[in-house]
Design a protein around this motif. Structure first.
Motif, PDB file in Angstrom:
ATOM      1  N   UNK A 141       0.874  -1.163   0.000  1.00 22.17           N
ATOM      2  CA  UNK A 141       0.000   0.000   0.000  1.00 22.17           C
ATOM      3  C   UNK A 141       0.919   1.222   0.000  1.00 22.17           C
ATOM      4  N   UNK A 142       0.519   2.294  -0.616  1.00 20.90           N
ATOM      5  CA  UNK A 142       1.350   3.504  -0.664  1.00 20.90           C
ATOM      6  C   UNK A 142       1.823   3.924   0.725  1.00 20.90           C
ATOM      7  N   UNK A 143       0.998   3.735   1.745  1.00 23.14           N
ATOM      8  CA  UNK A 143       1.372   4.149   3.099  1.00 23.14           C
ATOM      9  C   UNK A 143       2.437   3.237   3.703  1.00 23.14           C
ATOM     10  N   UNK A 144       2.622   2.034   3.138  1.00 18.86           N
ATOM     11  CA  UNK A 144       3.605   1.083   3.650  1.00 18.86           C
ATOM     12  C   UNK A 144       4.989   1.269   3.034  1.00 18.86           C
ATOM     13  N   UNK A 145       5.093   2.081   2.010  1.00 19.59           N
ATOM     14  CA  UNK A 145       6.351   2.219   1.298  1.00 19.59           C
ATOM     15  C   UNK A 145       7.294   3.187   2.006  1.00 19.59           C
ATOM     16  N   UNK A 146       8.588   2.896   1.891  1.00 17.74           N
ATOM     17  CA  UNK A 146       9.615   3.773   2.452  1.00 17.74           C
ATOM     18  C   UNK A 146       9.877   4.884   1.431  1.00 17.74           C
ATOM     19  N   UNK A 147       9.928   6.111   1.886  1.00 21.36           N
ATOM     20  CA  UNK A 147      10.189   7.216   0.946  1.00 21.36           C
ATOM     21  C   UNK A 147      11.535   7.032   0.233  1.00 21.36           C
ATOM     22  N   UNK A 148      11.543   7.363  -1.049  1.00 18.62           N
ATOM     23  CA  UNK A 148      12.760   7.217  -1.855  1.00 18.62           C
ATOM     24  C   UNK A 148      13.942   7.982  -1.254  1.00 18.62           C
ATOM     25  N   UNK A 149      13.690   9.120  -0.662  1.00 21.20           N
ATOM     26  CA  UNK A 149      14.772   9.921  -0.073  1.00 21.20           C
ATOM     27  C   UNK A 149      15.455   9.145   1.053  1.00 21.20           C
ATOM     28  N   UNK A 150      14.675   8.413   1.848  1.00 22.77           N
ATOM     29  CA  UNK A 150      15.269   7.622   2.933  1.00 22.77           C
ATOM     30  C   UNK A 150      16.101   6.476   2.368  1.00 22.77           C
ATOM     31  N   UNK A 151      15.600   5.839   1.312  1.00 21.61           N
ATOM     32  CA  UNK A 151      16.337   4.748   0.680  1.00 21.61           C
ATOM     33  C   UNK A 151      17.637   5.291   0.085  1.00 21.61           C
ATOM     34  N   UNK A 152      17.564   6.433  -0.570  1.00 14.16           N
ATOM     35  CA  UNK A 152      18.761   7.043  -1.164  1.00 14.16           C
ATOM     36  C   UNK A 152      19.778   7.404  -0.083  1.00 14.16           C
ATOM     37  N   UNK A 153      19.301   7.939   1.035  1.00 11.49           N
ATOM     38  CA  UNK A 153      20.213   8.295   2.131  1.00 11.49           C
ATOM     39  C   UNK A 153      20.873   7.048   2.705  1.00 11.49           C
ATOM     40  N   UNK A 154      20.095   5.969   2.852  1.00 14.10           N
ATOM     41  CA  UNK A 154      20.660   4.722   3.377  1.00 14.10           C
ATOM     42  C   UNK A 154      21.692   4.163   2.400  1.00 14.10           C
ATOM     43  N   UNK A 155      21.406   4.239   1.100  1.00 12.43           N
ATOM     44  CA  UNK A 155      22.351   3.754   0.097  1.00 12.43           C
ATOM     45  C   UNK A 155      23.651   4.562   0.136  1.00 12.43           C
ATOM     46  N   UNK A 156      23.545   5.870   0.310  1.00 12.10           N
ATOM     47  CA  UNK A 156      24.747   6.703   0.403  1.00 12.10           C
ATOM     48  C   UNK A 156      25.573   6.333   1.627  1.00 12.10           C
ATOM     49  N   UNK A 157      24.918   6.102   2.755  1.00 11.11           N
ATOM     50  CA  UNK A 157      25.647   5.707   3.975  1.00 11.11           C
ATOM     51  C   UNK A 157      26.313   4.358   3.781  1.00 11.11           C
ATOM     52  N   UNK A 158      25.621   3.422   3.141  1.00 10.95           N
ATOM     53  CA  UNK A 158      26.212   2.112   2.887  1.00 10.95           C
ATOM     54  C   UNK A 158      27.408   2.236   1.959  1.00 10.95           C
ATOM     55  N   UNK A 159      27.281   3.038   0.898  1.00 15.01           N
ATOM     56  CA  UNK A 159      28.410   3.260  -0.016  1.00 15.01           C
ATOM     57  C   UNK A 159      29.601   3.869   0.714  1.00 15.01           C
ATOM     58  N   UNK A 160      29.348   4.842   1.588  1.00 15.13           N
ATOM     59  CA  UNK A 160      30.428   5.480   2.346  1.00 15.13           C
ATOM     60  C   UNK A 160      31.084   4.480   3.288  1.00 15.13           C
TER      61      UNK A 160
END
Length: 75
Positions: free
Chosen positions: A35-54
């Motif tokens: 459901x749209x309300x269950x999805x993680x915002x793309x900005x949070x996913x992008x921030x997590x990906x940047x932290x993982x890359x770092x």
């Protein structure tokens, strides 16, 4: 106790590999349509990906430094 189990860099690499394996397993499981309300915002996913890359970049640097130090000790 093996030498690699005492090495903090090797331990960090093992933990990171384990975390990546868990992420892959989690993402590979079939999920019902979200459901749209269950999805993680793309900005949070992008921030997590940047932290993982770092984190991966820092680990690679630390591993390279450890390897160079080990080579100098072996000379």
């Amino acid at each position: 106790m093996s030498e690699s189990s005492k090495d903090p860099v090797a331990m960090a690499a093992a933990r990171l590999e384990s975390a990546v394996d868990r992420l892959i397993a989690t993402l590979s499981r079939p999920r019902p349509p979200a459901d749209e309300s269950d999805m993680v915002p793309r900005a949070e996913v992008a921030a997590m990906a940047e932290r993982l890359d770092a984190t991966i970049a820092r680990l690679r640097l630390a591993l390279a430094e450890e390897l160079r130090a080990g080579e100098r000790e072996g000379e």
